[in-house]
Write a protein that holds these residues in place. Sequence first.
Motif, PDB file in Angstrom:
ATOM      1  N   LEU A 118       0.821  -1.214   0.000  1.00  0.00           N
ATOM      2  CA  LEU A 118       0.000   0.000   0.000  1.00  0.00           C
ATOM      3  C   LEU A 118       0.853   1.260   0.000  1.00  0.00           C
ATOM      4  O   LEU A 118       1.901   1.317   0.641  1.00  0.00           O
ATOM      5  N   GLN A 119       0.363   2.262  -0.704  1.00  0.00           N
ATOM      6  CA  GLN A 119       0.934   3.598  -0.609  1.00  0.00           C
ATOM      7  C   GLN A 119       0.299   4.265   0.611  1.00  0.00           C
ATOM      8  O   GLN A 119      -0.808   3.920   1.000  1.00  0.00           O
ATOM      9  N   PRO A 120       0.988   5.241   1.225  1.00  0.00           N
ATOM     10  CA  PRO A 120       0.411   5.898   2.406  1.00  0.00           C
ATOM     11  C   PRO A 120      -0.973   6.496   2.155  1.00  0.00           C
ATOM     12  O   PRO A 120      -1.863   6.366   2.999  1.00  0.00           O
ATOM     13  N   HIS A 121      -1.190   7.120   0.999  1.00  0.00           N
ATOM     14  CA  HIS A 121      -2.500   7.717   0.725  1.00  0.00           C
ATOM     15  C   HIS A 121      -3.585   6.658   0.581  1.00  0.00           C
ATOM     16  O   HIS A 121      -4.741   6.892   0.923  1.00  0.00           O
ATOM     17  N   GLU A 122      -3.217   5.470   0.101  1.00  0.00           N
ATOM     18  CA  GLU A 122      -4.190   4.384  -0.003  1.00  0.00           C
ATOM     19  C   GLU A 122      -4.617   3.901   1.385  1.00  0.00           C
ATOM     20  O   GLU A 122      -5.802   3.645   1.623  1.00  0.00           O
ATOM     21  N   LEU A 123      -3.655   3.790   2.291  1.00  0.00           N
ATOM     22  CA  LEU A 123      -3.967   3.385   3.656  1.00  0.00           C
ATOM     23  C   LEU A 123      -4.863   4.420   4.327  1.00  0.00           C
ATOM     24  O   LEU A 123      -5.827   4.071   5.010  1.00  0.00           O
ATOM     25  N   LEU A 124      -4.571   5.704   4.110  1.00  0.00           N
ATOM     26  CA  LEU A 124      -5.405   6.759   4.691  1.00  0.00           C
ATOM     27  C   LEU A 124      -6.830   6.693   4.162  1.00  0.00           C
ATOM     28  O   LEU A 124      -7.784   6.894   4.912  1.00  0.00           O
ATOM     29  N   LYS A 125      -6.991   6.421   2.872  1.00  0.00           N
ATOM     30  CA  LYS A 125      -8.339   6.281   2.295  1.00  0.00           C
ATOM     31  C   LYS A 125      -9.055   5.082   2.901  1.00  0.00           C
ATOM     32  O   LYS A 125     -10.259   5.138   3.171  1.00  0.00           O
ATOM     33  N   MET A 126      -8.333   3.998   3.129  1.00  0.00           N
ATOM     34  CA  MET A 126      -8.953   2.826   3.745  1.00  0.00           C
ATOM     35  C   MET A 126      -9.381   3.137   5.179  1.00  0.00           C
ATOM     36  O   MET A 126     -10.445   2.701   5.623  1.00  0.00           O
ATOM     37  N   LEU A 127      -8.569   3.895   5.902  1.00  0.00           N
ATOM     38  CA  LEU A 127      -8.928   4.285   7.267  1.00  0.00           C
ATOM     39  C   LEU A 127     -10.138   5.205   7.279  1.00  0.00           C
ATOM     40  O   LEU A 127     -11.006   5.085   8.148  1.00  0.00           O
ATOM     41  N   GLU A 128     -10.208   6.127   6.312  1.00  0.00           N
ATOM     42  CA  GLU A 128     -11.385   6.992   6.205  1.00  0.00           C
ATOM     43  C   GLU A 128     -12.640   6.170   5.966  1.00  0.00           C
ATOM     44  O   GLU A 128     -13.689   6.414   6.572  1.00  0.00           O
ATOM     45  N   GLY A 129     -12.537   5.185   5.092  1.00  0.00           N
ATOM     46  CA  GLY A 129     -13.673   4.311   4.812  1.00  0.00           C
ATOM     47  C   GLY A 129     -14.088   3.516   6.035  1.00  0.00           C
ATOM     48  O   GLY A 129     -15.280   3.359   6.318  1.00  0.00           O
ATOM     49  N   TYR A 130     -13.114   3.018   6.774  1.00  0.00           N
ATOM     50  CA  TYR A 130     -13.412   2.276   8.000  1.00  0.00           C
ATOM     51  C   TYR A 130     -14.132   3.170   9.006  1.00  0.00           C
ATOM     52  O   TYR A 130     -15.129   2.764   9.601  1.00  0.00           O
ATOM     53  N   ASN A 131     -13.627   4.386   9.188  1.00  0.00           N
ATOM     54  CA  ASN A 131     -14.255   5.312  10.138  1.00  0.00           C
ATOM     55  C   ASN A 131     -15.665   5.689   9.703  1.00  0.00           C
ATOM     56  O   ASN A 131     -16.565   5.816  10.537  1.00  0.00           O
ATOM     57  N   TRP A 132     -15.878   5.844   8.388  1.00  0.00           N
ATOM     58  CA  TRP A 132     -17.223   6.153   7.893  1.00  0.00           C
ATOM     59  C   TRP A 132     -18.171   4.999   8.180  1.00  0.00           C
ATOM     60  O   TRP A 132     -19.289   5.205   8.651  1.00  0.00           O
ATOM     61  N   ARG A 133     -17.721   3.778   7.891  1.00  0.00           N
ATOM     62  CA  ARG A 133     -18.574   2.603   8.134  1.00  0.00           C
ATOM     63  C   ARG A 133     -18.891   2.452   9.622  1.00  0.00           C
ATOM     64  O   ARG A 133     -20.024   2.146   9.993  1.00  0.00           O
ATOM     65  N   LYS A 134     -17.901   2.698  10.462  1.00  0.00           N
ATOM     66  CA  LYS A 134     -18.099   2.592  11.908  1.00  0.00           C
ATOM     67  C   LYS A 134     -19.117   3.627  12.388  1.00  0.00           C
ATOM     68  O   LYS A 134     -20.036   3.295  13.147  1.00  0.00           O
ATOM     69  N   GLU A 135     -18.978   4.867  11.936  1.00  0.00           N
ATOM     70  CA  GLU A 135     -19.909   5.920  12.348  1.00  0.00           C
ATOM     71  C   GLU A 135     -21.312   5.641  11.825  1.00  0.00           C
ATOM     72  O   GLU A 135     -22.300   5.828  12.541  1.00  0.00           O
ATOM     73  N   HIS A 136     -21.415   5.168  10.592  1.00  0.00           N
ATOM     74  CA  HIS A 136     -22.715   4.838  10.000  1.00  0.00           C
ATOM     75  C   HIS A 136     -23.390   3.720  10.803  1.00  0.00           C
ATOM     76  O   HIS A 136     -24.588   3.782  11.081  1.00  0.00           O
ATOM     77  N   ARG A 137     -22.621   2.733  11.191  1.00  0.00           N
ATOM     78  CA  ARG A 137     -23.171   1.610  11.969  1.00  0.00           C
ATOM     79  C   ARG A 137     -23.635   2.081  13.354  1.00  0.00           C
ATOM     80  O   ARG A 137     -24.697   1.673  13.834  1.00  0.00           O
ATOM     81  N   GLU A 138     -22.848   2.969  13.986  1.00  0.00           N
ATOM     82  CA  GLU A 138     -23.252   3.516  15.282  1.00  0.00           C
ATOM     83  C   GLU A 138     -24.553   4.292  15.165  1.00  0.00           C
ATOM     84  O   GLU A 138     -25.434   4.184  16.022  1.00  0.00           O
ATOM     85  N   ASN A 139     -24.691   5.086  14.104  1.00  0.00           N
ATOM     86  CA  ASN A 139     -25.921   5.849  13.886  1.00  0.00           C
ATOM     87  C   ASN A 139     -27.115   4.919  13.707  1.00  0.00           C
ATOM     88  O   ASN A 139     -28.196   5.158  14.255  1.00  0.00           O
ATOM     89  N   GLU A 140     -26.909   3.878  12.939  1.00  0.00           N
ATOM     90  CA  GLU A 140     -27.981   2.916  12.683  1.00  0.00           C
ATOM     91  C   GLU A 140     -28.411   2.215  13.973  1.00  0.00           C
ATOM     92  O   GLU A 140     -29.602   2.098  14.265  1.00  0.00           O
ATOM     93  N   LEU A 141     -27.440   1.776  14.756  1.00  0.00           N
ATOM     94  CA  LEU A 141     -27.760   1.108  16.018  1.00  0.00           C
ATOM     95  C   LEU A 141     -28.457   2.053  16.988  1.00  0.00           C
ATOM     96  O   LEU A 141     -29.408   1.660  17.668  1.00  0.00           O
ATOM     97  N   ALA A 142     -27.985   3.299  17.055  1.00  0.00           N
ATOM     98  CA  ALA A 142     -28.610   4.275  17.956  1.00  0.00           C
ATOM     99  C   ALA A 142     -30.062   4.509  17.563  1.00  0.00           C
ATOM    100  O   ALA A 142     -30.929   4.643  18.434  1.00  0.00           O
TER     101      ALA A 142
END
Length: 91
Positions: A16-40
């Motif tokens: 992975l390039q550093p920017h690719e890893l950062l994009k993957m982390l952004e996606g993970y954080n988005w999915r996590k926040e979306h899941r928290e919103n859904e559960l709430a």
Amino acid sequence: MAYGPLGLKPCEFEELQPHELLKMLEGYNWRKEHRENELAYFVCQLMNIEGKALKENITPAELLKPLRERGKPTDGKKADAEYLMKKFKLE
């Protein structure tokens, strides 16, 4: 983060390039926040079914408030400076 939540293998991580890893982390954080919103949302619906026992209905924002505040950065520079001063006796 790479090996845990993202589930990358060492060879995948190394490619992975550093920017690719950062994009993957952004996606993970988005999915996590979306899941928290859904559960709430669904927890609020269950809690508000018994609305007669509660004075006011509970909103998803009220349930998410502790989670969102925990993730906010605080102004810890002063505390960090004091800790370092004590640790290294720079006073």
